[in-house]
Every structure is written in C-alpha cells, then in structure tokens.
Design a protein around this motif. Structure first.
Motif, PDB file in Angstrom:
ATOM      1  N   PRO C 103       0.826  -1.215   0.000  1.00 23.17           N
ATOM      2  CA  PRO C 103       0.000   0.000   0.000  1.00 23.17           C
ATOM      3  C   PRO C 103       0.857   1.260   0.000  1.00 23.17           C
ATOM      4  CG  PRO C 103      -0.915  -1.600   1.517  1.00 23.17           C
ATOM      5  CD  PRO C 103       0.411  -2.170   1.051  1.00 23.17           C
ATOM      6  N   GLN C 310      -0.837  -5.231   7.435  1.00 22.56           N
ATOM      7  CA  GLN C 310      -1.796  -4.351   6.775  1.00 22.56           C
ATOM      8  C   GLN C 310      -2.797  -5.191   5.980  1.00 22.56           C
ATOM      9  OE1 GLN C 310      -0.002  -0.587   4.997  1.00 22.56           O
ATOM     10  NE2 GLN C 310       1.799  -1.904   5.011  1.00 22.56           N
ATOM     11  N   THR C 312      -5.092  -5.711   3.016  1.00 28.06           N
ATOM     12  CA  THR C 312      -5.098  -5.135   1.676  1.00 28.06           C
ATOM     13  C   THR C 312      -5.557  -6.226   0.711  1.00 28.06           C
ATOM     14  OG1 THR C 312      -3.697  -4.018   0.037  1.00 28.06           O
ATOM     15  CG2 THR C 312      -2.605  -5.658   1.423  1.00 28.06           C
TER      16      THR C 312
ATOM     17  N   PRO D 266      -4.825   1.455   1.868  1.00 27.91           N
ATOM     18  CA  PRO D 266      -4.914   0.007   1.602  1.00 27.91           C
ATOM     19  C   PRO D 266      -5.596  -0.242   0.259  1.00 27.91           C
ATOM     20  CG  PRO D 266      -5.876   0.593   3.741  1.00 27.91           C
ATOM     21  CD  PRO D 266      -5.651   1.866   2.999  1.00 27.91           C
ATOM     22  N   TYR D 267      -5.180  -1.306  -0.385  1.00 26.07           N
ATOM     23  CA  TYR D 267      -5.823  -1.677  -1.643  1.00 26.07           C
ATOM     24  C   TYR D 267      -7.119  -2.417  -1.395  1.00 26.07           C
ATOM     25  CZ  TYR D 267      -1.639  -0.302  -4.171  1.00 26.07           C
ATOM     26  OH  TYR D 267      -0.613   0.431  -4.700  1.00 26.07           O
ATOM     27  N   THR D 276      -7.824   1.825  -4.329  1.00 27.01           N
ATOM     28  CA  THR D 276      -7.483   2.081  -2.927  1.00 27.01           C
ATOM     29  C   THR D 276      -8.738   2.458  -2.144  1.00 27.01           C
ATOM     30  OG1 THR D 276      -6.981   4.419  -3.278  1.00 27.01           O
ATOM     31  CG2 THR D 276      -5.170   2.854  -3.538  1.00 27.01           C
TER      32      THR D 276
END
Lengths: 361, 361, 361, 361
Positions: C103, C310, C312, D266-267, D276
């Motif tokens: 990210p 994280q 994601t 974050p994706y 995102t």
C-alpha cells in the motif's frame, strides 16, 4: 511537437499556407537590443515571391508585426511574437489536386502521419512556414552582428548543371548576391543560371540548385560536443528546410576522396593568433568553431509541383494524370538565400548563448 | 550540455579516450524487451579497432556491462546504464604532441572552448566516445527489428576515388558487408578499396571515404515537421559523428542538378498500398517517411592524425614539425559502419516513439 | 524518458535498488574546476543508511567512482560519469511481497505503467535512485560555492507533531545540523524528534516529517520567467524526490492567509544595495532571485513500508495481509537532508549557467 | 528561454501587459479533433477581470483568434497559434510607480535580471501572461475529456482565514464552482470569503487564498519517473503561476505529521480493478497515476499591489512612499481557477502523450 528549435535562443513557428497567419515566437533574445519591424522586414522581402521574373507572380506582401517583447524599440528579454497575415489565399487553385497526391510532395505522407491534411496548398509543409524562420533569423543576425561583427552571406552556387566560380569567401556581400535576380555573385555564371530557370519554366518544369553560405567572424569555441557539434546543428537546421537533399561543411564529399596529408589544414600564426593556412575544415574542428570562416553547401531538389502532366495514381491507387495549375516557382534557390542565412544565424546565436555559460557571471 | 540526444528514446554518453571508462545511459527503452549484453556486444565488436590489417593494432576488447534497467533478461522501462572500461591506456604515445596542436584535429578548439584539454589522445573528441552510441544504437535496433521488422544496413561505398557499384538496397545484408575487411558489399570494388587504404598507410598517410546506409521497413509517418523532419534528424545525427563532412538523403547533391519531371517519384499501387515507382526522395517526403526505403550517404574526411611530418606551429605560434607516433587508422570508414547504423537506429527509434503519441492510448 | 533534469547543468540518472550499479552522468559542469571523488563522497556518506540508530542497519558503503570528465583532478568540461556499485543485494527479503502490492508504494503503478516491475525492493522507485542525484548535487554545490560563495543548508524542521524553532537562516550550518542524529539544529526539539521516530519504530510503524532548506548568497537575477521561475524549478525538483507531498517557498500556505499590507516585503537600503526588510517572499520575486536568502520547505510522508500487518488485496484483488520483513527506515527525513540540498544545488547551478547567456561573451 | 512548457504537448507563450498582443503556440495537439474559438473563449471568459464586484473593473474582452492549425473546425496536428489583442492599455496609471519598485512585485528583479523592465504594469510578470496558458489549457482539456473522459475542476478552498468544507471530490462541478462569485462550492463558506475580500478592498489592501483542484478519470500509468513524476510536473506548473507560494498533493503537509499505518492507502477490489480504500496519496504512487482522483492544493499570496501607502525605497535606495493607483484585484484566487485548471490539463495532456510511447504503434 517539433515546431521548436534551439536551446537558449529558441523559436516556435506556426502557420500553414492558407490559414489566417504564419508567425513565430522567439525566446531568449538578449535584452536591451534595438529592434524594429524594419530589421526583420528586409529579410522577409528577400524571401517573398514575386520579386523577379524567375519567381511566381503571387504577391505576398508579408508585412511583419512585432506583437510583444519590445518597448520603445528595445528588446525586453521576453519572448518576441511575430505575425504575418496570409493575405493571398486562393485555395481554389489547388482544388484539382485534392484527389491525387502530388508526386514527391508531402500530401500523402501528411495524410499517413496525421490522418488529415490541409485541403489546399502545402499546409504546414508549404514554403510559407519558412516566414517565421526568416523573421526569427533576422533578429538572431542582428544580435550576432552587433556583439561579434558576425556576417552571414548565402548565395546560389549552382542551378542545374551551371555552377558559380570565383566567389571570394572573405569579401562576398549581400549586395553582390542581390545584384542579379538569381542571387549568384559570379556575374558570368548568373545569366546562364537564369537561362536554366527560364528554360525549365518554359517546359512547365522545375530545376534544382545549390546554395553556399559563409559565416565570418565567429569567435572560436562555438559548438557543443558530442551531439551539438556546430556542423551537426547546421546540418539539422539546413535539412529542416523544405526541398533540401544534402549538406556539406568545408570540403564535404570532395574531402572524402582526399588523403590526410592534402586535407589537413596546417596551423600558422596570423592576425595575432594561431589560425590555419587553408580551410578545408570549414571553420570547424572537433565540432567547435576555430575562428576561421565557416562555410557550407545545401542542395535543393527541383520543386515537386510542375505544370507538366504526370502519370501517377490517386489516393485509392487508381491511375491518374496530374497537371498542377497554381503558380509555382520553377526554382527555389534564389528565394532560399535568406532562409539559409536565417537558419545559420539561429544555430550560431543559440550556440553563442550556450558558450556563455563557460564565462564568469 | 550536449552529450544527450533524443526526445523520448534518449541517450547521454560520457567518457574520454583515456579516462576510466566510457558509456551511456539509454532512457526510454520500451519495457518487456529481451536484452542481453551479447545483443550489444556484437555491434561493439564490429566497431573496435584491431579487426583487420586495415585498422590500428590496438586491442580494445571493449566488453560492455549492463549496469541497470534489466532484470532476468528483460528491460524494465527504466534507464539502461552501459559501461565499457578503458583498458588500453597508453597516454605516453601522445606525449610528443602536447605542445603542438594536431592539424585538423580538435586539440586547439577544445582548448579554446574549455580552457583545458585532455592531455593525451582525443579526449572527448576521440573515436572512443562513439562506443556509447554504438551500444545504445544496438538496443534501438533490436527494438525496431522486433516491433517493425526494420533493417538497417550501412556499408562503405567509396574510399578515395574508388566507388562501389551494384549494391541492391532491397537485399544488401550485414553478412555481405562483413564479407570483406573494408566492408564494401561490391566484391569487385572492395579489393581496390583495400589497396587504396594500404597505399595510404604505406605513405604514413590517411584517406577518406563515404558510407551509404539503407533503412528498410520503416512505417509511413515518421518524422516531425518542421524541425524534426526525418532527414534533418538523420543529418544531425550523422554530422555529430567525428570526421564527417557531408550528408545526402536520396538523390542528394545530384538531385540538385535535375529537373522536377525527372526527379519526381510517381505514385503507383504496389504491395496493397500507394507507393512510389522510383525513390529519389530517399523514403522521405515533406520530412515524413513514406514506407519506401530510407537511404543516405555520409562523407568522412581522411583521419587527421598521420605519421608523415607536417609543418605547422605550436600553441605559441612558433613554427614546428609534427610527426604523430601512436597507432592510428589510415581510414575510418570500415569501422564507422556500426556507428552510422547506430545513429540511424537511435533517430528512427526516437521518431517512432514520438509518432505513437498520435495513436489511441 | 524522464531520468534527465536540467537544461545546461544536466543530469541523467540510472539504476534500480538491486541491479549492478546506480549512477549518473553530469553534463555541463564548468571546466577547470578541482574535483575529487572525496568531494562527492562526503554527501553520499550523509545520505547512506546505517548512520545512526534512527535508520535501517543496512550497510551500503556507496563508494563513488569518477569514470570520466576529469584529468589530474580538474574537470574537463565534458560529462562526468559517476558510478556506485550495489553491494548489499538481498532480494529475498522482499520475496513475500511479490504477490501483494505494498500500500502507498509504487509496486502497482509501475506494473500498470510498464507492464513489468523489478521483482524486489523498490526498483527504480527505490531511494537508491537518489544516489545519483546526491552525487551530481555535490558537484553543483562545489561549483556554486566556488564561484558565488553560495551555501545550501537543509535540516529537519519537523517529525510528526514535533517542530523545530529558533533556527537562524543567516547562520545555520551543516555542522549544527549534523550535531544530532535527527539532523535538527534546534537542540531542544531534536531529542523529541528522536523519541517520535523510536516510538514509531517500536510500533513497527513509520512517521513523516518536514525539511527546511536555506540557500544563501545567490546573486540576483536567477530564474527564467514564465515557466522556469526559480520557485517552479525548485518545486519540480523537490516533488521529484520519493515520498514528498508538499512544497512551500517563503511564507507558503501561511502566506495565503495574510493581507498584502502585512505580507509585502518593503525595500530598504542595506549592504550597498536595495534589499528587503523582511523576506516573506523567500528570496524570489516574479520568479527571479532578489539576492535575499531563498528558503523553502518540503513535506515527506511516512514511509509506506511498515512492519505492521496491513489488510489489503493482492494483484488479483483477493484479500490479503501484508507484513513487510526487510529493513526499512521508520523516518526518511534525516537521510533526506543531503538529497534536498543536492536538488537545490542542481536547480540553482542550472539557472546560474542559463543566466550567463545575458552576459557579454 | 523558458516561455515553453511540455515535451510532446508543448506551449510557448508570449506577451506583456501593455504590448500589442498576448498569445501562445500550442504544438502537439492531436489531429482530427474538433476545435472552435468558442471552446477556448469559455475559459478565457472565466479568467478575465471585471466579472464581479470582487475583481478590478478593467474590461478586458480578451477575444481569442485561432491563427493556424485548424481547417474546417478540425485540428491538423500542426501548431495552433492563438492570439488575444491587448485592448485596454492605460500605461499612465502606472506612471507614479516608475521610480519606486513595488514591494513584493517583480519590478526590481526584472531590472536586475534583464537590465531593462517594461515601463508600465507587470510587463512579462503580469497576470496577462496567463492568457496564453488558459487558452492552451482549454485545448488540452478538450482533448483529455474526449479521449478519456477526464474532468478537471478547481475551486477556491480558502480566502484568508476562511476555509471551505464538505466539497465532494467525486462530484464537484464547474457549475457548482461558478454558482457564486468567489468560486467556492461550499455555499456556506462562500459568503464569508466574499466578506473577507470586500473588507480587504475597503482597507485598500489585498488578501491571499488557496485553490484546490481535482482531476478525475485519469488512466493509471501517467507520470515519468524519476524527474517527471506526475506530482513534480504539477508542482512545477502550479508554482510557475504568478503569486503562488505552495503546493500540496494528496495529504500534503498534514501527511508529514502522520504515521504510515494511518497514512497508507490500503488496496481493495472495486469497479473491476484493484483500487485504494482511501486516497491520501492523491492519486499518485511512485510518481505515477493509479486511477484514483488526483487532487492538489495551491497557495496564492495576497496581491502585491495595494492602494495603501507603503514605506519603501526607490531604485536609488532613497526612502519613498508608494501608493498604487491603478485598478487591482484585492484577491486573485477566484480568477485563478481557470489558470490552475489549464496548467493541470497541460501537464496531464503531455504525460498522456508520453505514456503512449509504450503502446504498440
């Protein structure tokens, strides 16, 4: 994206043959220089058609207007906008050519490149595009003359098979060049050149020629190795002129036949400096000016637009015969003189400003 | 400031004849292209001296290293750094020349321009500067071959007064060119050229020559009017090569002697497209490629450094006699073949990437 | 195609995080300037990681080699090639990230742009790309110091919510800046900044910060309207540094809250010239330096690579959790100090050389 | 030499406040695009003074003329020359200022740089220089809208201490922006902004402000590392606008206070692609667009020319008091809206054309 030329002395031209106007923005002109429209007009007048019986009878007055960059006759250091209105628009003359690309003209390639082409005349490939160059070049020339005493003189050195002789690079002047309508300072060759051109015109044909240009009083040190060598920049500038096919600096292609012992320019002491006895180098060594005269030649092909019937094909590939109407010069080289001078001035002015970066501020 | 060339496919070279290394940064190389050092080495090997009896016996191995821009044999789209170490440094060979500028060499002008000059060899004006060009050009060539099937072949078309004949632009190949040591695909002219070079060498002299280059399979539409016309960019690139004195596209200076009716290339329908019956234009019309073969000539003067005694003056203007020691090529044109090919490839690659701006994204 | 910066003082960088080497070609360096690798190494040493407990423990020795452009310790005026080998290559540290774009890092966008991405580390977007900038900047700085006495000093003016106070633009020195490991010359704020960084590291997190830079002793007249105004060129250079999010010249965003009567810098007579009493302009008026101190701020976001997990998605859009291994700086601003100084020096050197075009040759 | 901007989509502006005309040459405009003067006039009308009570009452009609580059309403791919005559020239209003440089204006620095300065108004540093930018930007915008559906909307986000809130980047439109005279789409903040400006005017003073700009529907992949990162090019373009003091992309200076865990975007999978969840990056990662909205802020200082008496010195350093007469905007940000939009469009158009080089031809 390539209508700009130069790094510090930089021009951006615009305009097609039949749009509202052609012109140029000239950036990097030194400030506090005297400049009037008349300084520019003189070279435009040498460029325009209709000056003599050798040229088309189109009357393009081509009056330049300074739009910006000067005040009270002095340059401000800001970009100078120059404008010339297109007054003589006769697109109908070209109507018959709209379905058939003119052989050796840019009609087809513009269409291939852009998917569209100005419907009449040469569009952007027209000789009118060179007006901006000549106008900008006149400013460059004035700067070079004032600061360095640089003189740039071009002339017609051949038309067809007729070549000039006995032109003294050290003294040839614009007055001598303009003394006859073909702009050849060799007064014995000039009338034969005129005959060549008139014969071509009589045959509804055209003919090519060569210009020679000499630049005197350049300081040593101009030209930026490796890729902006003085001769490289000159070659670039000259081959960007419509209808050019070749460029030679100094000895040129003849030099390629010689041996080094005969070609080398030995050094001597003259005028208080180390100079050269001969000048086959053309004033440039290692891409850098050496304070000798810079001279070069530029070959122009015969104009592509001719009155003779030409067997060709149309855009669809169908056989067709083309007979250009319009009014076209049978030979471009007399009018190309101020264009070549302008391009030389632009290159030299740019390299001069660049070389200043090596001076103390 | 002029060691860079190109707008999108852009190179920046560095290096003098006797510094640690020469090289180049190549920016704008398309990503996801296979690239190995061997793709580059092949052209460097054609450029290096010591390949034949016609050349100096200096052994410059010139092994290239790819420093950046690839991973696992694929280009990343980032700049490719290329390095070639200078292994064979013998500055002492040049010691005797340090007080006397070599006639028609760059010694004096570099000193005039920069106030300093590499003490030995040609410094930045050395032929070793062309290593970076050849290395970068090999990448450009690979790209052009892969995406368009473009082929670029240069050869020696004259040495002194000996000229090649009967070279077929449509089929001439590098194999044919390299079949003899003078790199002339006309097998009857080649031995005479060799004799010319050996005779010059025997006389401690040097001799000039001409290269011809043909570029096949270019798409139509390359070249950016007004100032980045294809022939203008080629002329710029070619005249930036050390020792060049002239450039011709298509009919060149001979075209300037012709009439339009004979010079024009009539259109025809062939290979499913509108093409031209003849190709005096050299594949370019209005500065834009027309899908015919692009061909041009480049004149090289005889090398300035010769073994014969030359009467000249030193930097102080005192009379002096210069006899070059060192090892020097009597004729540069055989080794110039890959340099001309490289410069052509760099110009065409750049104009190709630029023309893509007119495609839908 | 954008790995070059500058018009006359021009750099071209190359290199990714894990290729053979990173480096730069510096063109336009004035000739006859003393230059040793040690002049460059000093700033590279300030840039490299592993200098303090605030930084990653990667040991990148980053020894620079001068490949070309100097002889006997003097610059020749030719391009200077600089090389730093990548010694510490551990691509395996990044292996776990190959399926998941980090990210706020460049993994995804490089893939979108080029269709390929260096498999490990930041590739071209890595901080290692800045090595070439710092090396080139050190040369620019040396030139500016020699010819004009120009001094460029950057420092950390905030980390997270902690800001420096009481830094005197007229006297702040690199010695003061380097007196603590966070490179903040405000000795009372520095320990708090250290605490901020260590706290972020303890949380496997990262933190942003701001640099301020002052450039002293610039001559008046630098900056080229309209598009190469000094502040425009500085903003360009600063926002080209990885992780930057903002730029302010002089009063910056605070100035946008003020009235003209309070914001204007009245003129006064001082030091024998017309200067300004205050300096909210930041040393620039109308895009041109006015001989007052130029100062500006640059905002850096917190590094994107953090050890915390994280949530994601991967390249296919499937949910994923990313935990970066590797060794990463929790805060980049201390190491960014020489990068900001380098970019400022490069811009000012270029504009200085350009302004020389307005001097007599 | 810096009146040009862009690599492929390239503009060259010219003109001072009181010369014959201002204008621009726009090179690289895609061919076959519909283009009328009215497409350009709409943004010029938003830029000109005299639109509301917040602005000077100078009536600058600013009618644009297309000089070249189009035929029958379609672009030809050749450079487009655009001209706006300066109709309202009243140099006498500025006469009283000719001996006293206006504090925080460009009078002194132009004189220091060029040794000459336009005698009235701002000369080249005048806001009238931006007419060429706005005109060229309108063409860029039209291209971007047509090919990609890109929308660019700027608005006033603060005046003095009054800031807008609640502006939805996804939906804000020019209609909403133009719904009030201060060009703030937050209808509750707008009246307070108006009051701020009128209060400044009543005090013969001026006031600064901030613009925000959002660019929607950019394709991923725009921006050229290392030096032509999208945010670097935007920062350059914005800081080239007169009176600007700062630039922020995405989180800007606030981002510098944050930790990475909070700042990272974050994706997620959305709209059929990896996007995102948040957008603190401002639509740019590693210098390359990621298909999220690009947004940025630009700080404008209060106009330097105010009616209040200012204690200062004249060019000779003698104490003096300056009271500007003339007609001057108390706040430039409402009129700066189309300028910021234009500069954004020019940058994005250029980067779009460049990115096309990575497509198959």
């Amino acid at each position: 994206m390539s209508s700009s030329l130069g790094t510090l002395f930089k021009i951006s031209t615009f305009g097609e043959s039949h749009c509202a106007a052609v012109g140029v923005v000239v950036d990097g002109v030194p400030p506090r220089m005297e400049l009037q429209a008349s300084d520019i007009q003189v070279q435009l007048d040498r460029r325009r058609p209709g000056q003599s019986k050798l040229s088309t009878d189109r009357d393009e007055a081509d009056q330049v207007e300074i739009l910006s960059g000067t005040e009270n006759g002095l340059t401000l250091g800001s970009p100078i906008g120059l404008l010339v209105r297109n007054k003589d628009q006769r697109p109908q003359d070209y109507g018959s050519m709209s379905q058939i690309p003119r052989p050796s003209h840019a009609d087809l390639t513009y269409r291939q490149k852009y998917g569209i082409h100005a419907s009449s005349g040469g569009g952007r490939s027209s000789a009118r595009e060179t007006i901006g160059r000549v106008a900008a070049g006149a400013i460059a020339e004035k700067y070079l003359a004032q600061e360095f005493g640089i003189e740039i003189v071009a002339w017609v050195s051949s038309v067809g098979d007729v070549s000039s002789k006995n032109v003294d690079h050290a003294t040839v002047s614009r007055e001598q060049v303009d003394a006859n309508e073909v702009r050849c300072p060799d007064q014995s060759a000039a009338p034969q050149m005129v005959d060549e051109i008139l014969a071509a015109r009589a045959d509804k044909d055209s003919i090519g020629g060569v210009l020679t240009c000499v630049c005197r009083n350049l300081p040593a040190g101009l030209g930026e190795p490796a890729f902006d060598r003085l001769e490289a920049r000159l070659a670039h500038a000259m081959l960007s002129i419509p209808a050019t096919k070749g460029f030679e600096i100094g000895s040129g292609f003849d030099g390629a036949k010689m041996r080094g012992s005969a070609h080398n320019d030995p050094y001597c002491f003259k005028d208080g400096r180390v100079g050269t006895l001969t000048n086959r180098s053309g004033g440039v060594q290692g891409g850098i000016s050496n304070a000798e005269n810079v001279y070069f030649k530029v070959a122009f092909k015969p104009p592509a637009t001719i009155g003779q019937a030409q067997k060709t094909v149309d855009y669809q590939g169908e056989e067709a015969t083309l007979e250009a109407k319009g009014r076209h010069d049978p030979c471009v080289v007399p009018r190309a003189v101020p264009i070549v001078e302008a391009m030389a001035a632009l290159v030299i002015a740019d390299l001069t400003l660049i070389q200043k970066m090596r001076q103390p501020l």
